[in-house]
Design an enzyme around this catalytic site. Structure first.
Site, PDB file in Angstrom:
ATOM      1  N   GLY A  14     -16.375 -20.836   6.654  1.00 19.98           N
ATOM      2  CA  GLY A  14     -17.736 -21.261   6.379  1.00 19.98           C
ATOM      3  C   GLY A  14     -18.631 -20.153   5.875  1.00 19.98           C
ATOM      4  CB  CYS A 161      -9.270 -27.001  16.890  1.00 25.21           C
ATOM      5  SG  CYS A 161      -8.579 -26.746  15.260  1.00 25.21           S
ATOM      6  CB  CYS A 355      -8.227 -33.690   7.840  1.00 22.32           C
ATOM      7  SG  CYS A 355      -9.784 -33.087   8.504  1.00 22.32           S
TER       8      CYS A 355
END
Length: 425
Positions: A14, A161, A355
């Site tokens: 990011g 995650c 994803c």
């Protein structure tokens, strides 16, 4: 007069993209600086491949200083010791201070291995959370293959995650078959999720059936609603929790090789700052990605506080996936552009998720718009094409980082043609 300074704290997936996009949006109106704790960018989604030697670490690495210099972005790899939001500055690990007009926090998480006894790469399990961890996991896997035994893979309580846990379990299955060792390796998937394919998102499309089918077809047993109490050398101690929170069963799982994803918490540089973080150290952000207490601080990625999608017997966090993070980046860049022009922020990230979960010889893809339910689109699919798509995405994203680009025009056109956008407005 000197220009306002925008500091981006962190240079992972990011932070790096944010620096490029903010620089483009604020060109000529602000200075942009990146504070990282290392000079290299690592493509973390490829870490499971590193752990079975399908990739060498150098293949997923970009040396950032020359790229940042070429883009006109100041860069330091000294690392941040502490953010001082009331003073509008960041204290570095060498004792120096960096003043800012706007701060964008993109630190990623601190890995909370210490919350479970005997957990982590410094103790009894391996990790794929960082590329150096994955490289060490590859060495451990080579040793394991000389004397195979049981494998335990999954995600511990509080993890947020889950995709990489499924990926690694199924990549290990594929690699063990290639080495003609799979028949000597019982495998158990251990997860805090209430059901297989929950993913911290209450499922996406038919991920429950797809992932259960994959595990079943590959002879991988599973334990859901799992709370790991401790690890010792060669043994995981796991409690299976019932819907009412009571302990339904206890499992002592022997292993010769084990990787579980840990829970995350905020990094030390921000942990415990009142008004900035929640009790776990994640950054509190409004719909514009801006902190409500310190209005000149934005945040994106794994460090952002997002509540769970619903109650579960064992704590399950919400993942922050790649495209979702990129949507946060675009919202922040456009809001900073408005602020530099004297206007209030108005842009909101869609938090759409796209994803690709690779299984070595296939995979599962899903699109969730938005990532947090209820959704406008809820789709998943599987096939060998996913593995090829993941390879292509790795090469494409690394190329973007090396070139100092965030979103080439053709990427934006392609995603819009599919109805997948980064901004709500």
């Amino acid at each position: 007069m000197s220009l306002p300074r925008i500091v981006v704290l962190g240079a992972g997936l990011g932070g790096t993209i944010a620096a490029y996009e903010i620089r483009e949006a604020s060109k000529g109106k602000a200075e942009v600086m990146v504070i990282s704790d290392q000079e290299n960018y690592w493509f973390v989604p490829s870490n499971p491949w590193v752990a079975v030697r399908w990739r060498e670490p150098e293949a997923i690495c970009v040396h950032l200083p020359p790229v940042m210099k070429r883009k006109g972005i100041d860069f330091t790899a000294v690392g941040a010791k502490r953010v001082h939001p009331k003073e509008n500055r960041v204290e570095l690990n060498d004792g120096a201070f960096i003043d800012y007009d706007y701060l964008v926090i993109a630190t990623g998480p601190k890995l909370a291995f210490d919350e479970i006894e005997g957990f982590g790469p410094e103790a009894n399990t391996v990790s794929v959370c960082a590329t150096d961890h994955a490289a060490a996991a590859a060495d451990a896997f080579d040793r394991f293959c000389e004397d195979p035994g049981p494998i335990v893979v999954g995600a511990a309580q509080g993890a947020s995650c889950y995709g990489p846990a499924y990926e690694f379990a199924l990549i290990l299955d594929t690699e063990l078959k290639r080495r003609k060792l799979r028949d000597r390796v019982p495998m158990t998937f251990v997860t805090a999720e209430p059901y297989i394919g929950h993913l911290g998102l209450d499922g996406v499309g038919d991920t429950k059936s797809l992932l259960e089918s994959e595990l079943r077809n590959r002879h991988i047993k599973w334990i859901t609603n799992a709370r790991v109490t401790s690890f010792e050398a060669g043994m995981a101690h796991v409690e299976e929790v019932a819907e009412d929170g009571s302990v339904k069963a206890k499992h002592d799982l022997p292993f010769g090789y084990s990787m579980l994803l840990p829970a995350f918490r905020g990094v030390d540089a921000v942990f415990g700052i009142e008004g900035l973080t929640n009790p776990r150290g994640f950054i509190i952000a409004d719909k514009h990605q801006r902190n409500s207490t310190f209005a000149n601080i934005y945040s994106l990625g794994v460090c952002v506080a997002i509540p769970p999608v619903g109650p579960t017997p064992v704590p399950v966090g919400v993942p922050k996936t790649g495209f979702m993070i990129e949507s946060m980046v675009t919202a922040i860049a456009q809001n900073l552009k408005l602020e530099l022009a004297g206007q209030p922020p108005k842009h909101e990230a869609t938090w759409n998720a796209v994803c690709l979960a690779d299984f070595g010889d296939g995979g599962v893809a899903f699109v969730a718009q938005p990532q947090i339910p209820p959704r406008n689109l809820n789709w998943s699919s599987s096939g060998k094409w996913v593995h090829l798509a993941k390879i292509g995405f790795e090469k494409y994203f690394l190329r973007k980082v090396r070139k100092g680009e965030s979103e080439p025009f053709y990427e934006k056109l392609a995603m819009h043609a599919l109805g997948i956008k980064k901004l709500r407005f």
